[in-house]
Design a protein around this motif. Structure first.
Motif, mmCIF file in Angstrom:
data_model
loop_
_atom_site.group_PDB
_atom_site.id
_atom_site.type_symbol
_atom_site.label_atom_id
_atom_site.label_comp_id
_atom_site.label_asym_id
_atom_site.label_seq_id
_atom_site.Cartn_x
_atom_site.Cartn_y
_atom_site.Cartn_z
ATOM 1 N N ARG A 66 0.821 -1.222 0.000
ATOM 2 C CA ARG A 66 0.000 0.000 0.000
ATOM 3 C C ARG A 66 0.852 1.267 0.000
ATOM 4 N N ASN A 67 2.033 1.179 0.579
ATOM 5 C CA ASN A 67 2.852 2.372 0.761
ATOM 6 C C ASN A 67 4.084 2.429 -0.136
ATOM 7 N N LEU A 68 4.070 1.669 -1.220
ATOM 8 C CA LEU A 68 5.206 1.694 -2.132
ATOM 9 C C LEU A 68 5.443 3.107 -2.671
ATOM 10 N N ASP A 69 6.658 3.588 -2.527
ATOM 11 C CA ASP A 69 7.042 4.884 -3.091
ATOM 12 C C ASP A 69 7.732 4.595 -4.413
ATOM 13 N N VAL A 70 6.923 4.459 -5.469
ATOM 14 C CA VAL A 70 7.448 4.005 -6.761
ATOM 15 C C VAL A 70 7.090 4.973 -7.879
ATOM 16 N N ASN A 71 8.008 5.087 -8.820
ATOM 17 C CA ASN A 71 7.773 5.886 -10.017
ATOM 18 C C ASN A 71 8.276 5.122 -11.235
ATOM 19 N N PHE A 72 7.486 5.151 -12.310
ATOM 20 C CA PHE A 72 7.886 4.570 -13.582
ATOM 21 C C PHE A 72 8.250 5.730 -14.490
ATOM 22 N N ARG A 73 9.530 5.810 -14.862
ATOM 23 C CA ARG A 73 9.987 6.982 -15.584
ATOM 24 C C ARG A 73 10.904 6.584 -16.747
ATOM 25 N N LEU B 150 11.737 3.315 -10.309
ATOM 26 C CA LEU B 150 12.386 3.931 -9.150
ATOM 27 C C LEU B 150 11.638 3.588 -7.870
ATOM 28 N N LEU B 151 12.349 3.104 -6.876
ATOM 29 C CA LEU B 151 11.792 2.816 -5.560
ATOM 30 C C LEU B 151 12.443 3.768 -4.568
ATOM 31 N N ARG B 152 11.640 4.671 -4.020
ATOM 32 C CA ARG B 152 12.155 5.725 -3.148
ATOM 33 C C ARG B 152 13.315 6.478 -3.803
ATOM 34 N N GLY B 153 13.158 6.719 -5.101
ATOM 35 C CA GLY B 153 14.151 7.479 -5.838
ATOM 36 C C GLY B 153 15.321 6.678 -6.372
ATOM 37 N N GLU B 154 15.435 5.399 -5.987
ATOM 38 C CA GLU B 154 16.548 4.562 -6.446
ATOM 39 C C GLU B 154 16.121 3.732 -7.655
ATOM 40 N N ASP B 155 16.962 3.684 -8.662
ATOM 41 C CA ASP B 155 16.681 2.886 -9.850
ATOM 42 C C ASP B 155 16.837 1.399 -9.509
ATOM 43 N N VAL B 156 15.718 0.675 -9.509
ATOM 44 C CA VAL B 156 15.756 -0.756 -9.166
ATOM 45 C C VAL B 156 15.279 -1.607 -10.347
ATOM 46 N N THR B 157 15.379 -1.042 -11.544
ATOM 47 C CA THR B 157 14.908 -1.738 -12.745
ATOM 48 C C THR B 157 15.518 -3.117 -12.876
ATOM 49 N N GLU B 158 16.824 -3.223 -12.617
ATOM 50 C CA GLU B 158 17.497 -4.513 -12.732
ATOM 51 C C GLU B 158 17.319 -5.345 -11.470
#
Length: 222
Positions: free
Chosen positions: A66-73, A78-86
């Motif tokens: 519920r509280n995922l801080d995620v962005n698709f850019r 990005l998870l909490r601003g960190e690129d976690v694509t890989e």
């Protein structure tokens, strides 16, 4: 009935069936957005692992979802601003994602977030329950399959190219275990929607599969 504010194509199927690649290519051709629903479960699994959460704590995992801080850019995640694509593509993350995806509270936590991706001009959504649960009124539903051996070989090549140490026998065993788990879970099991069109991509190239989906969309939207 889900209010359709834009057209949507759903592409469901087992792990490593190629649905993510096909969805991205089809969306790019149509100029639509794409939803990789599996990424949301992988992100939840990654956050559980990184925060020291307990995988068996169903409500705790649902709270993380519920509280995922995620962005698709621009193709990156990005998870909490960190690129976690890989990072979310690692096998340990994928296995945990398949496990927690069987938790009804986790699926409920991510339900509306997935539906919010639908906006003009259209959406191609890939996952395991896009056509059965998330967008049941989609005008075109694809169920993309391939043999476990073909899927394990594809995943093996992907992971080797990225430098991950993997064994084909382990991948095939994991693939079959995840198929069993996904198909038999109580909440939103992996099944084809009654009105879905099944495409077996075991012996098809990416381009051939994309062409088939686009052709089906062209015919369905006439």
């Amino acid at each position: 009935m889900i209010k359709q504010i834009a057209p949507v194509i759903t592409i469901d199927g087992p792990t490593a069936s190629g649905k993510g690649t096909i969805a991205s290519r089809v969306a790019r051709h149509l100029g639509w957005d794409v939803l990789d629903s599996g990424a949301l479960y992988r992100l939840t699994a990654l956050d559980v692992l990184r925060t020291g959460g307990q995988a068996d704590d169903v409500e705790g995992v649902a709270e993380i979802a519920r509280n995922l801080d995620v962005n698709f850019r621009e193709g990156r995640i990005l998870l909490r601003g960190e690129d976690v694509t890989e990072a979310i593509r690692e096998e340990a993350v994928g296995n945990l994602a398949s496990r927690i995806a069987s938790y009804p509270p986790v699926r409920e936590a991510l339900l509306q977030r997935q539906r919010d991706f639908l906006r003009p001009p259209g959406l191609v959504a890939d996952g395991r329950d896009m056509g059965t649960v998330i967008f049941p009124d989609a005008p075109l539903k694809i169920f993309l399959v391939a043999t476990a051996e073909a899927r394990a070989e594809r995943r093996y090549k992907q992971l080797k190219e990225k430098g991950f140490p993997v064994k084909m026998t382990d991948l095939l065993e994991d693939m079959r275990a995840r198929d069993e788990r996904d198909s038999n879970r109580a909440s939103a099991p992996l099944v084809a929607a009654p009105d879905a069109i099944t495409i077996d991509s075991s012996h098809l190239s990416i381009d051939q599969t994309v062409e088939m989906v686009l052709d089906l969309w062209s015919k369905s939207s006439i």
